[in-house]
Design a protein around this motif. Structure first.
Motif, PDB file in Angstrom:
ATOM      1  N   GLY A  25       0.809  -1.212   0.000  1.00  0.00           N
ATOM      2  CA  GLY A  25       0.000   0.000   0.000  1.00  0.00           C
ATOM      3  C   GLY A  25       0.840   1.258   0.000  1.00  0.00           C
ATOM      4  O   GLY A  25       0.468   2.279  -0.580  1.00  0.00           O
ATOM      5  N   GLU A  26       1.988   1.188   0.629  1.00  0.00           N
ATOM      6  CA  GLU A  26       2.872   2.351   0.705  1.00  0.00           C
ATOM      7  C   GLU A  26       3.690   2.548  -0.570  1.00  0.00           C
ATOM      8  O   GLU A  26       3.874   3.669  -1.026  1.00  0.00           O
ATOM      9  CB  GLU A  26       3.814   2.196   1.905  1.00  0.00           C
ATOM     10  CG  GLU A  26       4.622   3.418   2.226  1.00  0.00           C
ATOM     11  CD  GLU A  26       3.795   4.593   2.709  1.00  0.00           C
ATOM     12  OE1 GLU A  26       4.182   5.741   2.424  1.00  0.00           O
ATOM     13  OE2 GLU A  26       2.754   4.368   3.362  1.00  0.00           O
ATOM     14  N   PHE A  27       4.193   1.450  -1.132  1.00  0.00           N
ATOM     15  CA  PHE A  27       5.152   1.579  -2.227  1.00  0.00           C
ATOM     16  C   PHE A  27       4.636   1.148  -3.598  1.00  0.00           C
ATOM     17  O   PHE A  27       5.149   1.615  -4.612  1.00  0.00           O
ATOM     18  CB  PHE A  27       6.422   0.773  -1.911  1.00  0.00           C
ATOM     19  CG  PHE A  27       7.155   1.280  -0.708  1.00  0.00           C
ATOM     20  CD1 PHE A  27       7.809   2.500  -0.739  1.00  0.00           C
ATOM     21  CD2 PHE A  27       7.173   0.552   0.468  1.00  0.00           C
ATOM     22  CE1 PHE A  27       8.476   2.978   0.362  1.00  0.00           C
ATOM     23  CE2 PHE A  27       7.834   1.021   1.586  1.00  0.00           C
ATOM     24  CZ  PHE A  27       8.493   2.245   1.530  1.00  0.00           C
ATOM     25  N   ALA A  28       3.675   0.254  -3.665  1.00  0.00           N
ATOM     26  CA  ALA A  28       3.257  -0.281  -4.967  1.00  0.00           C
ATOM     27  C   ALA A  28       1.974   0.364  -5.492  1.00  0.00           C
ATOM     28  O   ALA A  28       1.847   0.587  -6.692  1.00  0.00           O
ATOM     29  CB  ALA A  28       3.077  -1.793  -4.880  1.00  0.00           C
TER      30      ALA A  28
ATOM     31  N   THR B 240      -0.338  -0.573 -12.787  1.00  0.00           N
ATOM     32  CA  THR B 240      -0.856  -1.921 -12.629  1.00  0.00           C
ATOM     33  C   THR B 240       0.255  -2.962 -12.670  1.00  0.00           C
ATOM     34  O   THR B 240       0.226  -3.939 -11.918  1.00  0.00           O
ATOM     35  CB  THR B 240      -1.889  -2.216 -13.734  1.00  0.00           C
ATOM     36  OG1 THR B 240      -2.889  -1.203 -13.697  1.00  0.00           O
ATOM     37  CG2 THR B 240      -2.530  -3.562 -13.538  1.00  0.00           C
ATOM     38  N   VAL B 241       1.236  -2.767 -13.526  1.00  0.00           N
ATOM     39  CA  VAL B 241       2.314  -3.742 -13.654  1.00  0.00           C
ATOM     40  C   VAL B 241       3.131  -3.811 -12.366  1.00  0.00           C
ATOM     41  O   VAL B 241       3.473  -4.902 -11.894  1.00  0.00           O
ATOM     42  CB  VAL B 241       3.220  -3.404 -14.863  1.00  0.00           C
ATOM     43  CG1 VAL B 241       4.420  -4.328 -14.915  1.00  0.00           C
ATOM     44  CG2 VAL B 241       2.432  -3.479 -16.150  1.00  0.00           C
ATOM     45  N   VAL B 242       3.436  -2.668 -11.778  1.00  0.00           N
ATOM     46  CA  VAL B 242       4.204  -2.647 -10.529  1.00  0.00           C
ATOM     47  C   VAL B 242       3.424  -3.344  -9.426  1.00  0.00           C
ATOM     48  O   VAL B 242       3.984  -4.146  -8.670  1.00  0.00           O
ATOM     49  CB  VAL B 242       4.553  -1.191 -10.125  1.00  0.00           C
ATOM     50  CG1 VAL B 242       5.193  -1.155  -8.743  1.00  0.00           C
ATOM     51  CG2 VAL B 242       5.461  -0.556 -11.160  1.00  0.00           C
TER      52      VAL B 242
ATOM     53  N   LEU C  91       1.056  -5.625  -9.773  1.00  0.00           N
ATOM     54  CA  LEU C  91       0.965  -7.041 -10.090  1.00  0.00           C
ATOM     55  C   LEU C  91       2.254  -7.772  -9.731  1.00  0.00           C
ATOM     56  O   LEU C  91       2.226  -8.827  -9.095  1.00  0.00           O
ATOM     57  CB  LEU C  91       0.645  -7.231 -11.571  1.00  0.00           C
ATOM     58  CG  LEU C  91       0.509  -8.668 -12.047  1.00  0.00           C
ATOM     59  CD1 LEU C  91      -0.718  -9.312 -11.418  1.00  0.00           C
ATOM     60  CD2 LEU C  91       0.420  -8.709 -13.553  1.00  0.00           C
ATOM     61  N   VAL C  92       3.391  -7.198 -10.108  1.00  0.00           N
ATOM     62  CA  VAL C  92       4.683  -7.820  -9.808  1.00  0.00           C
ATOM     63  C   VAL C  92       4.911  -7.875  -8.304  1.00  0.00           C
ATOM     64  O   VAL C  92       5.334  -8.903  -7.764  1.00  0.00           O
ATOM     65  CB  VAL C  92       5.832  -7.065 -10.519  1.00  0.00           C
ATOM     66  CG1 VAL C  92       7.186  -7.526 -10.017  1.00  0.00           C
ATOM     67  CG2 VAL C  92       5.732  -7.250 -12.017  1.00  0.00           C
ATOM     68  N   PHE C  93       4.636  -6.783  -7.600  1.00  0.00           N
ATOM     69  CA  PHE C  93       4.848  -6.769  -6.151  1.00  0.00           C
ATOM     70  C   PHE C  93       4.012  -7.829  -5.453  1.00  0.00           C
ATOM     71  O   PHE C  93       4.527  -8.608  -4.650  1.00  0.00           O
ATOM     72  CB  PHE C  93       4.535  -5.398  -5.547  1.00  0.00           C
ATOM     73  CG  PHE C  93       4.597  -5.416  -4.056  1.00  0.00           C
ATOM     74  CD1 PHE C  93       5.814  -5.352  -3.407  1.00  0.00           C
ATOM     75  CD2 PHE C  93       3.447  -5.543  -3.289  1.00  0.00           C
ATOM     76  CE1 PHE C  93       5.894  -5.407  -2.019  1.00  0.00           C
ATOM     77  CE2 PHE C  93       3.510  -5.600  -1.913  1.00  0.00           C
ATOM     78  CZ  PHE C  93       4.734  -5.525  -1.279  1.00  0.00           C
ATOM     79  N   TYR C  94       2.721  -7.854  -5.741  1.00  0.00           N
ATOM     80  CA  TYR C  94       1.851  -8.789  -5.037  1.00  0.00           C
ATOM     81  C   TYR C  94       2.092 -10.239  -5.462  1.00  0.00           C
ATOM     82  O   TYR C  94       1.914 -11.160  -4.660  1.00  0.00           O
ATOM     83  CB  TYR C  94       0.388  -8.389  -5.182  1.00  0.00           C
ATOM     84  CG  TYR C  94       0.059  -7.203  -4.296  1.00  0.00           C
ATOM     85  CD1 TYR C  94       0.126  -7.305  -2.916  1.00  0.00           C
ATOM     86  CD2 TYR C  94      -0.266  -5.959  -4.839  1.00  0.00           C
ATOM     87  CE1 TYR C  94      -0.146  -6.225  -2.092  1.00  0.00           C
ATOM     88  CE2 TYR C  94      -0.543  -4.879  -4.027  1.00  0.00           C
ATOM     89  CZ  TYR C  94      -0.480  -5.018  -2.658  1.00  0.00           C
ATOM     90  OH  TYR C  94      -0.750  -3.944  -1.844  1.00  0.00           O
ATOM     91  N   ALA C  95       2.539 -10.451  -6.701  1.00  0.00           N
ATOM     92  CA  ALA C  95       2.905 -11.806  -7.112  1.00  0.00           C
ATOM     93  C   ALA C  95       4.133 -12.279  -6.338  1.00  0.00           C
ATOM     94  O   ALA C  95       4.173 -13.414  -5.841  1.00  0.00           O
ATOM     95  CB  ALA C  95       3.160 -11.849  -8.612  1.00  0.00           C
ATOM     96  N   LEU C  96       5.135 -11.417  -6.229  1.00  0.00           N
ATOM     97  CA  LEU C  96       6.333 -11.776  -5.463  1.00  0.00           C
ATOM     98  C   LEU C  96       6.012 -11.941  -3.977  1.00  0.00           C
ATOM     99  O   LEU C  96       6.485 -12.879  -3.339  1.00  0.00           O
ATOM    100  CB  LEU C  96       7.414 -10.710  -5.646  1.00  0.00           C
ATOM    101  CG  LEU C  96       8.138 -10.729  -6.986  1.00  0.00           C
ATOM    102  CD1 LEU C  96       9.068  -9.532  -7.092  1.00  0.00           C
ATOM    103  CD2 LEU C  96       8.903 -12.020  -7.160  1.00  0.00           C
ATOM    104  N   ALA C  97       5.232 -11.034  -3.444  1.00  0.00           N
ATOM    105  CA  ALA C  97       4.876 -11.121  -2.025  1.00  0.00           C
ATOM    106  C   ALA C  97       4.070 -12.391  -1.738  1.00  0.00           C
ATOM    107  O   ALA C  97       4.182 -12.966  -0.656  1.00  0.00           O
ATOM    108  CB  ALA C  97       4.075  -9.893  -1.606  1.00  0.00           C
TER     109      ALA C  97
END
Length: 70
Positions: A30-33, A38-40, A42-48
Motif C-alpha cells: 500500500g505504501e510503495f506499490a 498496474t504492472v508494478v 501485479l509484480v509486487f503482489y505476485a512476489l509477495a
C-alpha cells in the motif's frame, strides 16, 4: 515430544507467521506499490505471494519442527 504435538505447534506457528506476513505485505504494498501502475502492483503482489514459502520452509518453522523430533 509426539509427532502430533509437533505438527500442531508447526501449524500454529505457520498460520501466525502468514497472518503477520500478509499484514506487512499489504502495508508495504500500500505504501510503495499502489498508485505506481498496474504492472508494478501485479509484480509486487505476485512476489509477495510467493516469497513466504522459502521463509517458512528453510528459515523459520519447518527446521524447528524437525529438530524437535530428537
Amino acid at each position: 515430544m509426539k509427532i502430533r504435538t509437533r505438527k500442531a505447534i508447526g501449524t500454529v506457528a505457520t498460520v501466525t507467521f502468514l497472518i503477520v506476513y500478509a499484514l506487512v505485505a499489504m502495508a508495504v504494498g500500500g505504501e510503495f506499490a499502489v498508485g505506481r501502475g498496474t504492472v508494478v502492483e501485479l509484480v509486487f503482489y505476485a512476489l509477495a505471494g510467493v516469497l513466504w514459502l522459502p521463509v517458512v520452509m528453510m528459515i523459520a518453522i519447518i527446521p524447528i519442527i524437525v529438530r524437535m523430533g530428537g
